[in-house]
Motif scaffolding. Structure first.
Motif: not given
Lengths: 256, 256
Positions: A174-187
């Motif tokens: 869960q945590t890593l998925g959220a981090e990845q999405v944040a990184r990908d989106s730049g927000m």
DNA sequence: ATCCTGGCCCGTAGGGCGTACGGGCCAGTG
DNA sequence: CACTGGCCCGTACGCCCTACGGGCCAGGAT
């Protein structure tokens, strides 16, 4: 995005690779410039720093300054390489410390596994069924020993260990998925919600999903304030361990 | 093998797709032969039957008898398509039934989610952070309502629901991973172990990993005998629910 | 001293993938 | 009757994994 690698190669070859069963040869041209360990290390470094999506045989070979196809001299294919990477990574875990009572031991195991997955996020993407490397077996043995001698059946011991490991994996995922999405989106989460919450509010009004709306808001506020991931992780872990305690108590009814 | 799809497209566009915000146009050539729902249905069928590894834009287009690039008229890219597939699949869940006490309700939720993931294994490979489709929100609302009114804080409610969902996901992931490996290798567990256990025994002798060896053998025997996946699943689930019970009891000390 | 052999290294090529780009087509509107 | 804008999609680019086969060369065999 996804899939797994099938691997599908010869399991005997995989086992011999995992256990490093190979006498150094004599014939052939001089010293080999490459070996399995160097390949695994390069691939792990790449996966750690750029994510498993960026892990390609070409990239690994480039990192080693070698032609892509040279890797296939040492490793049957990408699937087997991933298996080797996983087992090697599990080698970082301490499998010697067997001190303390079961709850403390399971807690330590959970935190150690969590730290390992955070260090090597790609491990959660590799299916480990029938992956019988030395380090994976040592890990299994070590974890089982934490719940040995509690009058649990063997099947219950296995289930208990899986329960704790499953909790760790799902929270880290869960945590890593959220981090990845944040990184990908730049927000980060705050920016993202500030931008799109109005849009969402127009689509899903609060009266239709009252509980989700209330809880979502509260959780968002909490995360924004004094969010402590360790605390969050511990909270769920203690719930799991409470559940294990109920089992342990029920199996040792007289001397507790 | 793996990765995620980044998606990285415009979230506003994603939201409008998820909530089907689009008035039917008038201009343009006749009736469109294609639409989002048909694409999502075809993609879901493909992913269900052949696995997410086989899901490609080309294959989806072929299944619809249409050129690959036509899909991009309706869907920005593969990432968004996966999001749409996930939200659509969650639409199969019953989010109306709110009868019963919290434990029974969480149990029902766990079994329903498990059945859904078994039906659509690929769902576990898609990261759902910031995926705010109508069905996902309805699911979240429904699940939270099961633990509402128990004097838990909002954050605790969220954690509890995540705990149960995490358990379900990790067990299903384990099961599906094992099935995939069995399919890929063409050998079921019994065949596989019969073939490779001798080889492994030569590498890892029983004295080095005594607990793993004992438990592994017992678990293997149990699975081979009267193995009931539902029972195995229930066992762990009840442990989790016991842990939740400890929390619930501690929050309602006087009137229980 | 010569030849063979077998390990190492890797270029090429074939069959996948996602998707950017641009163009043809045509129903309805102006 | 011309235009416009949605629909459909062929082509092409740059990735991916890996089968195949060939060049190279150190040591062993003769």
């Amino acid at each position: 995005m996804p899939s797994q690698h099938g691997k599908s190669g010869d399991p005997a070859r995989s086992l011999s690779l995992l256990w490093r069963t190979q006498e150094p040869t004599s014939r052939g041209r001089g010293k080999p410039g490459l070996n399995v360990d160097r390949i695994v290390a390069a691939a792990t470094g790449l996966a750690d720093s750029e994510g498993i999506a960026a892990l390609s045989m070409r990239r690994v070979a480039d990192a080693l300054g070698v032609g892509t196809m040279s890797l296939y001299t040492y490793v049957p294919g990408k699937g087997e390489l991933l298996d080797l990477m996983v087992d090697a990574a599990y080698g970082d875990l301490d499998t010697d410390d067997r001190s303390g009572a079961w709850r403390e031991r399971l807690r330590r195991i959970a935190f150690a596994n969590r730290a390992l997955y955070v260090r090597h996020p790609w491990m959660l993407q590799v299916v480990t069924t029938r992956l019988l490397g030395p380090n994976l077996i040592a890990k299994y043995d070590h974890e089982l020993s934490a719940v040995d001698g509690l009058n649990l059946s063997e099947v219950e011991m296995d289930s208990t260990v899986n329960l704790v490991n499953g909790y760790v994996e799902s929270t880290v995922r869960q945590t890593l998925g959220a981090e990845q999405v944040a990184r990908d989106s730049g927000m980060d989460d705050e920016q993202w919600w500030r931008t799109y919450d109005p849009l969402l509010a127009a689509l899903a009004d609060d009266t239709r999903f009252p509980t989700a709306s209330r809880v979502g808001t509260a959780v968002g506020r909490a995360h924004q304030a004094v969010y402590d991931p360790d605390h969050e992780f511990s909270f769920g872990l203690e719930r799991v361990l409470d559940g294990v305690r109920a089992l342990v108590d029920s199996r040792a009814p007289t001397d507790d």
